[in-house]
Design an enzyme around this catalytic site. Structure first.
Site, PDB file in Angstrom:
ATOM      1  N   SER A 132       1.235   1.897  -6.148  1.00 41.28           N
ATOM      2  CA  SER A 132       2.389   1.258  -6.778  1.00 41.28           C
ATOM      3  C   SER A 132       2.150  -0.208  -7.124  1.00 41.28           C
ATOM      4  O   SER A 132       2.898  -0.781  -7.916  1.00 41.28           O
ATOM      5  CB  SER A 132       3.621   1.372  -5.866  1.00 41.28           C
ATOM      6  OG  SER A 132       3.467   0.574  -4.702  1.00 41.28           O
TER       7      SER A 132
ATOM      8  N   LYS B  54       5.907  -4.975  -2.409  1.00 45.28           N
ATOM      9  CA  LYS B  54       6.345  -5.144  -3.793  1.00 45.28           C
ATOM     10  C   LYS B  54       6.283  -6.626  -4.158  1.00 45.28           C
ATOM     11  O   LYS B  54       6.110  -7.496  -3.307  1.00 45.28           O
ATOM     12  CB  LYS B  54       7.786  -4.639  -3.987  1.00 45.28           C
ATOM     13  CG  LYS B  54       8.025  -3.189  -3.581  1.00 45.28           C
ATOM     14  CD  LYS B  54       7.315  -2.183  -4.461  1.00 45.28           C
ATOM     15  CE  LYS B  54       7.563  -0.754  -3.981  1.00 45.28           C
ATOM     16  NZ  LYS B  54       6.741   0.225  -4.725  1.00 45.28           N
TER      17      LYS B  54
END
Length: 287
Positions: free
Chosen positions: A73, A143
Site C-alpha cells: 500500500s 500511511k
C-alpha cells in the site's frame, strides 16, 4: 673411646606434608581457578544479556521501534518486507505534519478493539517478535499524512490533483509511478484532533478514502499514532531515510490552513463587536 669423625648427629625426620615456604600462599588453590573463571564468565554474560534486553524494551516502549511492511500500500516508498525504524518521541517535540509517514493503531477506530493474549508466554513472544519487527500483521497501519486538523482536503481539481486548503499537491515524487492521485473523489474538512491519511500506492491502499462511513469520516485520531517512520533499515540495499516531500513545504498550505482553521465564532464575535460599536455611535448621535 675416641670420637668417630665421620659420625653425624641424629637429624629429626623430615615432614613431607609441611608446606613449602618458597611457594606463594595461593598456589595451592590453582586447580580451582578455571572453575571460578567459568562461573564468572557465565554470570557476566547473563548480566549483559539481561541489561541488553531491558534496554531494548525501554527503547521500544519510549524511543524507537522496528516495524515490518506487510503489503504494497505504500509502494514505492516502502516495499513489502521492508523493515522501518519508527520514532516514538518525535511528536513530543513537534506536531504531526503533512507528508509524515506514520504508523498508527487502527484498534478501536478502523478495526475492532483487540486485547493482548491472556497466555503470558504468548505475550512474551509477541513482545520479543515486535522488538525486531517480525510480528505478524495486526491492527497497525502505515500511511502518509495528507491533512492535519482544520485542513480542507479535496479530490480533485480540474488537473486531477488533490488539494489541501485550495493548494494543489505535486505528488509524482512519492506516489506509485504513473498512478493518478486518487480513483475516488472526496471533500472533507479534517476534524480537530484527527488526521486524513493515504497510502502512496493509491490503487492498492485501504485508507481514509474508503473509510468515510466510519467515525470521523475516515480520519484517524492523533492519539492512535505510534510514531513517525524515518528510515528503512532492511534490506541493506534499501537503506534510506523517509523525508517529507517538498510539495508539503509550500508556504501557501500553512497560510491557508490558518484561515481554514479559524473558528466561525471568531467571525461571529467580530460581527457582534462591530454591531455593538455601531449601535453605541448611533446612540451617542441621538443624544
Amino acid at each position: 673411646m675416641a670420637a668417630d669423625p665421620d659420625a653425624q648427629p641424629d637429624a629429626s625426620p623430615v615432614d613431607d606434608t609441611a608446606p613449602d615456604e618458597s611457594e606463594a600462599p595461593g598456589e595451592t588453590e590453582a586447580p580451582e581457578q578455571p572453575s571460578k573463571r567459568k562461573r564468572s564468565f557465565w554470570r557476566d554474560l547473563a548480566v549483559i544479556v539481561v541489561a541488553a534486553l531491558a534496554l531494548t524494551i525501554v527503547l521500544k516502549a519510549f524511543v524507537v521501534q522496528v516495524f515490518s511492511i506487510p503489503s504494497g500500500s505504500m509502494e514505492n516508498t516502502l516495499l513489502p518486507g521492508d523493515r522501518i525504524l519508527v520514532s516514538k518521541i518525535v511528536y513530543d517535540f513537534r506536531s504531526i505534519q503533512r507528508g509524515d509517514v506514520v504508523v498508527f493503531s487502527g484498534a478501536g477506530s478502523w478495526d475492532p478493539a483487540t486485547q493482548p493474549p491472556s497466555n503470558p508466554v504468548l505475550r512474551l513472544w509477541d513482545d520479543a517478535a515486535g522488538l525486531v519487527g517480525i510480528a505478524a500483521p495486526g491492527t497497525d497501519y502505515v500511511k502518509r499524512v495528507i491533512g492535519v486538523p482544520g485542513d480542507h482536503v479535496v479530490c480533485c481539481d480540474l488537473q486531477g490533483r488533490i488539494t489541501v486548503n485550495g493548494v494543489p499537491l505535486s505528488e509524482s515524487s512519492y506516489i506509485y509511478p504513473n498512478a493518478v492521485p486518487s480513483q475516488k473523489t472526496f471533500d472533507i474538512t479534517v476534524p480537530p484532533g484527527r488526521l486524513w491519511v493515504m497510502g502512496d500506492n493509491r490503487a492498492d491502499s485501504d485508507d481514509s478514502r474508503y473509510r468515510t462511513s466510519f467515525p470521523g469520516r475516515g480520519t484517524i485520531p492523533e492519539s492512535a499514532v505510534v510514531g513517525r517512520a524515518f528510515v528503512v533499515i532492511w534490506p541493506l540495499s534499501r537503506w534510506s531515510d523517509v523525508p517529507i516531500p517538498e510539495t508539503f513545504k509550500q508556504a501557501g498550505l500553512t497560510a491557508a490552513s490558518a484561515v481554514a482553521a479559524a473558528p466561525p465564532v471568531t467571525l461571529a464575535g467580530g460581527t457582534a463587536v462591530a454591531g455593538a460599536a455601531f449601535l453605541t455611535l448611533r446612540r451617542r448621535r441621538r443624544r
